[in-house]
Design an enzyme around this catalytic site. Structure first.
Site, PDB file in Angstrom:
ATOM      1  N   ASP A  61       0.833  -1.201   0.000  1.00 28.54           N
ATOM      2  CA  ASP A  61       0.000   0.000   0.000  1.00 28.54           C
ATOM      3  C   ASP A  61       0.870   1.254   0.000  1.00 28.54           C
ATOM      4  O   ASP A  61       0.628   2.200  -0.769  1.00 28.54           O
ATOM      5  CB  ASP A  61      -0.920  -0.016   1.225  1.00 28.54           C
ATOM      6  CG  ASP A  61      -1.707   1.276   1.368  1.00 28.54           C
ATOM      7  OD1 ASP A  61      -2.603   1.516   0.545  1.00 28.54           O
ATOM      8  OD2 ASP A  61      -1.409   2.060   2.294  1.00 28.54           O
ATOM      9  N   GLU A 128      -2.248  -5.638  -3.268  1.00 28.77           N
ATOM     10  CA  GLU A 128      -1.311  -4.819  -2.484  1.00 28.77           C
ATOM     11  C   GLU A 128      -0.206  -5.686  -1.884  1.00 28.77           C
ATOM     12  O   GLU A 128       0.967  -5.284  -1.863  1.00 28.77           O
ATOM     13  CB  GLU A 128      -2.066  -4.077  -1.383  1.00 28.77           C
ATOM     14  CG  GLU A 128      -2.943  -2.950  -1.901  1.00 28.77           C
ATOM     15  CD  GLU A 128      -3.713  -2.251  -0.807  1.00 28.77           C
ATOM     16  OE1 GLU A 128      -3.987  -1.054  -0.951  1.00 28.77           O
ATOM     17  OE2 GLU A 128      -4.058  -2.909   0.203  1.00 28.77           O
TER      18      GLU A 128
END
Length: 246
Positions: A61, A128
């Site tokens: 992320d 992610e």
């Protein structure tokens, strides 16, 4: 999104190599990107695998936000910080990452046997985590190349995404401020005697756009969602009444 039974939950390294553009070295860590039991939305491996997955997701992320920030500064040199932040938010929002993950990841990697429905959010989380893994394998430059080549150049249309409304509430607050209209939100929980579906209580939001003659109501399982729905209803009315004002 559908996937197969967990006994068939195996990803093809050859297929993954085509997507990544390189042959992954740390296969033990790579497997921790795929620790979910997609049937029950839980993990099929140890607690350590579960922890490692979320650590990879956390890393991915952060790296993804950094790379996209770099990309937007290159592509939109005339935009201010606030505008760049809004565009980035649209790109990395959960809904968009889920869509990209469907197209890029699972439909190409997972074997095609017996299928079950899984949460879209797990797909975005896994994307992610995979980006976190790529960063550890190739470093920032290699990970940036992957995000540019495999995600941004294929799945991000900047001209289109800039026109999309990320949040109707944010939009209508900015619009009212710009046009000197007063806006009011009133939000409260649904009456406890009105039991909703599956015994869940909803929030109700009333939006009043003073001096514009618009009143709308939104409903949702959270205050944020109910206000967003009320703002969306107001936006639809405004668009029908006066397109040029918008």
């Amino acid at each position: 999104m559908i996937v197969q039974k967990k006994e068939n939950l195996l990803f093809s390294i050859d297929s993954l190599k085509k997507i990544l553009g390189f042959y992954p070295k740390n296969l033990t860590l790579l497997k921790k990107v795929f620790v979910y039991d997609f049937i029950n939305n839980t993990t099929i491996n140890s607690d350590n695998d579960y922890l490692d997955f979320h650590r990879l997701e956390f890393l991915g992320d952060a790296v993804l936000n950094s790379i996209i920030s770099h990309f937007l500064c290159e592509q939109l040199p005339e935009k201010k910080e606030g505008d760049l932040t809004q565009v980035r938010s649209k790109i990395v929002c959960r809904k968009n990452l889920n869509k990209i993950s469907k197209k890029l990841l699972f439909e190409n990697i997972l074997l095609n046997h017996k299928f079950y429905y899984i949460s879209d959010n797990i797909l975005g989380n896994t994307l992610e985590a995979l980006i976190g893994f790529i960063y550890l394998e190739l470093g920032y430059v290699g990970c940036k190349r992957f995000v540019y080549d495999k995600i941004l150049h294929y799945y991000v249309d900047l001209s289109k995404i800039q026109k999309e409304i990320f949040s109707y509430k944010v939009w209508i607050l900015e619009w009212s401020q710009k046009n000197k209209f007063f806006i009011k939100f009133e939000t409260y929980k649904e009456d406890k005697n009105q039991i909703s579906i599956k015994n869940k209580h909803y929030y109700l939001s009333k939006l009043t756009l003073i001096n514009y003659g618009i009143k709308t109501i939104g409903k949702g399982l959270s205050k944020k969602k109910s206000e967003e729905n009320a703002a969306k209803a107001a936006y639809i009315i405004m668009k029908k009444e006066d397109n040029q004002t918008l």
